[in-house]
Design an enzyme around this catalytic site. Structure first.
Site, PDB file in Angstrom:
ATOM      1  N   GLY A 114    -107.250   2.656  37.464  1.00  0.00           N
ATOM      2  CA  GLY A 114    -107.082   4.095  37.218  1.00  0.00           C
ATOM      3  C   GLY A 114    -106.613   4.406  35.806  1.00  0.00           C
ATOM      4  O   GLY A 114    -106.013   5.449  35.558  1.00  0.00           O
ATOM      5  N   GLY A 137    -107.154   7.717  33.697  1.00  0.00           N
ATOM      6  CA  GLY A 137    -106.457   8.941  34.110  1.00  0.00           C
ATOM      7  C   GLY A 137    -105.174   9.127  33.314  1.00  0.00           C
ATOM      8  O   GLY A 137    -104.918   8.438  32.318  1.00  0.00           O
ATOM      9  N   PHE A 138    -104.388  10.058  33.779  1.00  0.00           N
ATOM     10  CA  PHE A 138    -103.174  10.500  33.074  1.00  0.00           C
ATOM     11  C   PHE A 138    -102.128   9.384  32.931  1.00  0.00           C
ATOM     12  O   PHE A 138    -101.844   8.907  31.823  1.00  0.00           O
ATOM     13  CB  PHE A 138    -102.633  11.713  33.848  1.00  0.00           C
ATOM     14  N   ILE A 139    -101.561   8.952  34.051  1.00  0.00           N
ATOM     15  CA  ILE A 139    -100.451   8.000  33.963  1.00  0.00           C
ATOM     16  C   ILE A 139    -100.957   6.619  33.542  1.00  0.00           C
ATOM     17  O   ILE A 139    -100.346   5.941  32.715  1.00  0.00           O
ATOM     18  CB  ILE A 139     -99.674   7.916  35.300  1.00  0.00           C
ATOM     19  N   THR A 181     -95.951   8.229  45.380  1.00  0.00           N
ATOM     20  CA  THR A 181     -95.453   9.556  45.034  1.00  0.00           C
ATOM     21  C   THR A 181     -94.271   9.984  45.912  1.00  0.00           C
ATOM     22  O   THR A 181     -94.112   9.460  47.029  1.00  0.00           O
ATOM     23  CB  THR A 181     -96.619  10.557  45.198  1.00  0.00           C
ATOM     24  N   ASP A 182     -93.516  10.970  45.439  1.00  0.00           N
ATOM     25  CA  ASP A 182     -92.439  11.541  46.273  1.00  0.00           C
ATOM     26  C   ASP A 182     -93.004  12.410  47.390  1.00  0.00           C
ATOM     27  O   ASP A 182     -92.289  12.767  48.328  1.00  0.00           O
ATOM     28  CB  ASP A 182     -91.460  12.359  45.399  1.00  0.00           C
ATOM     29  N   GLU A 183     -94.317  12.757  47.281  1.00  0.00           N
ATOM     30  CA  GLU A 183     -94.898  13.671  48.272  1.00  0.00           C
ATOM     31  C   GLU A 183     -94.955  13.054  49.660  1.00  0.00           C
ATOM     32  O   GLU A 183     -95.095  13.761  50.662  1.00  0.00           O
ATOM     33  CB  GLU A 183     -96.296  14.128  47.826  1.00  0.00           C
ATOM     34  N   TYR A 202    -103.706  14.459  50.814  1.00  0.00           N
ATOM     35  CA  TYR A 202    -103.378  13.581  49.677  1.00  0.00           C
ATOM     36  C   TYR A 202    -102.142  12.751  49.997  1.00  0.00           C
ATOM     37  O   TYR A 202    -102.153  11.521  49.912  1.00  0.00           O
ATOM     38  CB  TYR A 202    -103.133  14.411  48.395  1.00  0.00           C
ATOM     39  N   LYS A 234    -101.685   8.615  50.578  1.00  0.00           N
ATOM     40  CA  LYS A 234    -100.772   7.769  49.794  1.00  0.00           C
ATOM     41  C   LYS A 234     -99.782   7.072  50.742  1.00  0.00           C
ATOM     42  O   LYS A 234     -99.473   5.889  50.568  1.00  0.00           O
ATOM     43  CB  LYS A 234    -100.002   8.601  48.765  1.00  0.00           C
TER      44      LYS A 234
HETATM   45  N1  LIG Z   1     -99.363  12.719  38.439  1.00  0.00           N
HETATM   46  C1  LIG Z   1     -98.229  12.662  39.118  1.00  0.00           C
HETATM   47  O1  LIG Z   1     -97.374  13.551  38.983  1.00  0.00           O
HETATM   48  C2  LIG Z   1     -97.942  11.495  40.026  1.00  0.00           C
HETATM   49  C3  LIG Z   1     -96.671  11.357  40.581  1.00  0.00           C
HETATM   50  C4  LIG Z   1     -96.395  10.248  41.385  1.00  0.00           C
HETATM   51  C5  LIG Z   1     -97.379   9.310  41.629  1.00  0.00           C
HETATM   52  N2  LIG Z   1     -98.621   9.473  41.099  1.00  0.00           N
HETATM   53  C6  LIG Z   1     -99.629   8.450  41.385  1.00  0.00           C
HETATM   54  O2  LIG Z   1     -99.958   7.832  40.143  1.00  0.00           O
HETATM   55  C7  LIG Z   1    -101.324   7.419  40.158  1.00  0.00           C
HETATM   56  C8  LIG Z   1    -102.044   7.981  38.947  1.00  0.00           C
HETATM   57  O3  LIG Z   1    -101.964   9.403  38.971  1.00  0.00           O
HETATM   58  P1  LIG Z   1    -102.569  10.284  37.789  1.00  0.00           P
HETATM   59  O4  LIG Z   1    -101.855  11.572  37.807  1.00  0.00           O
HETATM   60  O5  LIG Z   1    -102.643   9.480  36.555  1.00  0.00           O
HETATM   61  O6  LIG Z   1    -104.052  10.511  38.338  1.00  0.00           O
HETATM   62  P2  LIG Z   1    -105.404  10.942  37.614  1.00  0.00           P
HETATM   63  O7  LIG Z   1    -106.152  11.760  38.607  1.00  0.00           O
HETATM   64  O8  LIG Z   1    -105.126  11.520  36.265  1.00  0.00           O
HETATM   65  O9  LIG Z   1    -106.161   9.561  37.376  1.00  0.00           O
HETATM   66  C9  LIG Z   1    -106.620   8.760  38.421  1.00  0.00           C
HETATM   67  C10 LIG Z   1    -107.634   7.774  37.856  1.00  0.00           C
HETATM   68  O10 LIG Z   1    -107.983   6.887  38.948  1.00  0.00           O
HETATM   69  C11 LIG Z   1    -109.386   6.708  38.943  1.00  0.00           C
HETATM   70  N3  LIG Z   1    -109.850   6.394  40.309  1.00  0.00           N
HETATM   71  C12 LIG Z   1    -109.799   7.196  41.398  1.00  0.00           C
HETATM   72  N4  LIG Z   1    -110.326   6.554  42.455  1.00  0.00           N
HETATM   73  C13 LIG Z   1    -110.708   5.328  42.028  1.00  0.00           C
HETATM   74  C14 LIG Z   1    -111.319   4.213  42.650  1.00  0.00           C
HETATM   75  N5  LIG Z   1    -111.668   4.249  43.928  1.00  0.00           N
HETATM   76  N6  LIG Z   1    -111.583   3.108  41.905  1.00  0.00           N
HETATM   77  C15 LIG Z   1    -111.250   3.068  40.571  1.00  0.00           C
HETATM   78  N7  LIG Z   1    -110.691   4.110  39.930  1.00  0.00           N
HETATM   79  C16 LIG Z   1    -110.410   5.227  40.641  1.00  0.00           C
HETATM   80  C17 LIG Z   1    -109.941   8.044  38.466  1.00  0.00           C
HETATM   81  O11 LIG Z   1    -111.269   7.870  37.984  1.00  0.00           O
HETATM   82  C18 LIG Z   1    -108.933   8.429  37.385  1.00  0.00           C
HETATM   83  O12 LIG Z   1    -109.339   7.944  36.117  1.00  0.00           O
HETATM   84  C19 LIG Z   1    -101.888   7.882  41.496  1.00  0.00           C
HETATM   85  O13 LIG Z   1    -101.858   6.804  42.398  1.00  0.00           O
HETATM   86  C20 LIG Z   1    -100.923   8.967  41.956  1.00  0.00           C
HETATM   87  O14 LIG Z   1    -100.871   9.057  43.354  1.00  0.00           O
HETATM   88  C21 LIG Z   1     -98.925  10.544  40.302  1.00  0.00           C
END
Ligand SMILES: NC(=O)c1ccc[n+]([C@@H]2O[C@H](COP(=O)([O-])OP(=O)(O)OC[C@H]3O[C@@H](n4cnc5c(N)ncnc54)[C@H](O)[C@@H]3O)[C@@H](O)[C@H]2O)c1
Length: 337
Positions: free
Chosen positions: A8, A11-13, A126-128, A150, A154
């Site tokens: 992933g 994506g963002f994190i 996540t905390d959710e 969602y 998780k």
């Molecule tokens: N953003 C938040 O506030 C937050 C808080 C706590 C936990 N998280 C967790 O952190 C993780 C990353 O979150 P984010 O905000 O960066 O998400 P995001 O949506 O920005 O990025 C997710 C990335 O995962 C990739 N992806 C999705 N399904 C996939 C698959 N089957 N195979 C390969 N790649 C796949 C997507 O293409 C994307 O690039 C997630 O697991 C999320 O549950 C996020």
């Protein structure tokens, strides 16, 4: 050189985590299926680094096994997931696929791999999963009570990971983090959406009465916590990761208007607009992060004022970031139920 797989990572994190891992001299393999929330803008700072490789792969796919055995990572950070609650309300199917079946597939391959090679799996959650926390703060032993598809997907993946630790003795750890904000987040999420609207002289849509409260953590703090958990965390444990700072959506919006007003002339149409609430919308999430603080010596370093300023500045300087995304994905209202 020590190799790490981040799933992933477009994506963002994930992309923020890769940046930090490369700066600490790890070789990082980014495994991402490339979805609507992926953005190659997020990896442009390090895409030519000799410590970085991108591989397109869905974690549901068996190709994942080849990648793991070929690169022999000392660690895997699993961030691949569908992440937007509103999308999970409209169409939960992708969430079941990626967040549950994808994690199951990863666990099966990691089970085999970790019998032969020394490695650790850090599963990012996540905390959710704790659901509404109307009073106090949830610690790691609170019951899971997810409210959205969602959060439920998780929660299911977290349970799968801990069952594999108990049954197959795989070396894995689960982390539960609060709401992240910072550079490179998709503008379907609150803060980058509000910044986009401020920069484009549009109203600021706020669900319900704006009183929904979240614990906001700057993304870099989260990434530092993940590396700390990887290095020092105890196998089989869950670690909450939060800032201990809650703000409701209205407070976040007002703070953003204040900060942006110091940088730009704010347009007349930039006003808070209350819109129909999301069904099942949790009122409050709040974590007790005492465990990671006392056991691993980690705490969030960036306060909300500093973090939100850094965040606004990044989107302001990187207006092309928004251009690299589909406009429909930015402005369309989802999750009305
Ligand atoms: N953003 C938040 O506030 C937050 C808080 C706590 C936990 N998280 C967790 O952190 C993780 C990353 O979150 P984010 O905000 O960066 O998400 P995001 O949506 O920005 O990025 C997710 C990335 O995962 C990739 N992806 C999705 N399904 C996939 C698959 N089957 N195979 C390969 N790649 C796949 C997507 O293409 C994307 O690039 C997630 O697991 C999320 O549950 C996020």
């Amino acid at each position: 050189m020590n190799k790490i797989i981040v799933t992933g990572g477009l994506g963002f994190i994930g992309s923020n985590l890769i940046n930090l891992l490369i700066s600490k001299n790890y070789y990082v393999i980014n495994v991402d299926k490339i979805s609507y929330s992926s953005n190659f803008y997020n990896t442009k700072e390090f895409k030519n680094s000799k410590n970085y490789k991108f591989i397109k792969c869905d974690i549901v796919d068996n190709k994942l096994k080849k990648i793991i055995f070929k690169y022999k990572p000392i660690g895997i950070f699993n961030l691949a997931a569908e992440t937007h609650v509103d999308r999970s309300i409209d169409n939960p199917n992708n969430f079941i696929q990626s967040n549950i079946l994808g994690v199951f597939n990863l666990l099966e391959h990691f089970k085999e791999y970790s019998k032969k090679y020394n490695s650790k799996l850090i599963h990012i959650s996540t905390d959710e999963v704790y659901g509404d926390i109307l009073n106090g703060r949830s610690s790691e032993n609170y019951a899971y009570q997810p409210s959205s598809p969602y959060a439920a997907s998780k929660a299911a993946s977290d349970h799968l990971v801990s069952s594999y630790v108990r049954t197959y003795k795989i070396p894995a750890i689960v982390t539960n983090c609060s709401n992240n904000y910072g550079p490179k987040q998709h503008p379907e999420k609150l803060i980058p959406k509000l910044i986009y609207n401020i920069l484009n002289n549009k109203p600021l849509p706020i669900y319900g009465n704006g009183k929904n409260s979240r614990e906001w953590i700057y993304v870099k703090d989260h990434c530092e916590a993940l590396i700390k958990v990887f290095k020092k965390g105890k196998i089989g444990e869950f670690y909450n990761i939060g800032s201990n700072k809650n703000l409701n959506n209205l407070q976040v919006s007002k703070e953003l208007i204040k900060i942006s007003g110091k940088k730009i002339k704010i347009g007349k149409r930039v006003k808070i607009l209350f819109i129909k609430d999301r069904p099942g919308h949790d009122v409050r999430y709040a974590l007790n992060s005492g465990k990671i603080k006392s056991k691993l010596g980690w705490k969030a370093r960036t306060n909300f004022r500093q973090g939100i300023k850094l965040t606004f500045d990044w989107y302001f300087k990187n207006k092309n970031y928004y251009k690299s995304l589909s406009k429909k994905d930015i402005v369309k209202r989802l999750g009305k139920g």
